[in-house]
Write an enzyme that holds these catalytic residues in place. Sequence first.
Site, short mmCIF file in Angstrom:
data_model
loop_
_atom_site.label_atom_id
_atom_site.label_comp_id
_atom_site.label_asym_id
_atom_site.label_seq_id
_atom_site.Cartn_x
_atom_site.Cartn_y
_atom_site.Cartn_z
N GLY A 50 -11.18 -18.47 9.58
CA GLY A 50 -10.38 -19.63 9.20
C GLY A 50 -10.48 -20.03 7.75
CG HIS A 51 -13.12 -21.39 4.30
ND1 HIS A 51 -13.59 -20.95 3.08
CD2 HIS A 51 -12.88 -22.71 4.14
CE1 HIS A 51 -13.66 -21.97 2.23
NE2 HIS A 51 -13.23 -23.04 2.85
CG PHE A 52 -8.86 -20.04 2.95
CD1 PHE A 52 -8.55 -21.20 3.63
CD2 PHE A 52 -9.63 -20.12 1.79
CE1 PHE A 52 -8.96 -22.44 3.13
CE2 PHE A 52 -10.05 -21.35 1.30
CZ PHE A 52 -9.73 -22.51 1.98
#
Length: 149
Positions: free
Chosen positions: A48-50
């Site tokens: 999720g990052h990224f």
Amino acid sequence: MVFNVVEIQKILPHRYPFLLVDRITHLEKGSYIEGYKNVSISEPVFQGHFPDHPIYPGVMIIEGMAQAGGVLAFESMDNATQEEIANKVVYFMSIDKAKFRSPVTPGDQLVYKLNVIKNKGAIWQLDAKAYVDDKLVAEAELKAMIVDK
């Protein structure tokens, strides 16, 4: 003193995916610690990052430095038994002067270097720095306290 990840797990309560120190390469009780974390694309944080531009979160760098500081604090408890240390935990009290100077990406090796600013009883104040390829990428002043679980 050198500690591998198995030995670090005997000192810290953290486990995958939140154990953020792979090895301690140098420790001077009561004054200094140096260790590292290998940053891998397979870590869950990169989902999720990224996804299209993986950057290791600054808060994870701070936490990794804090974990190294926890090893320093526990290993500096000269008169404590392993059983006594097992019944203790390090709590963060404050993070001051945090700065992130350069992004950290998969494949980097984060080197943590922490110096004790002050230690009074159970309270530790540390000057923490993180490097990649000898380049400063993050720094902060950390304060923590050793308490009973």
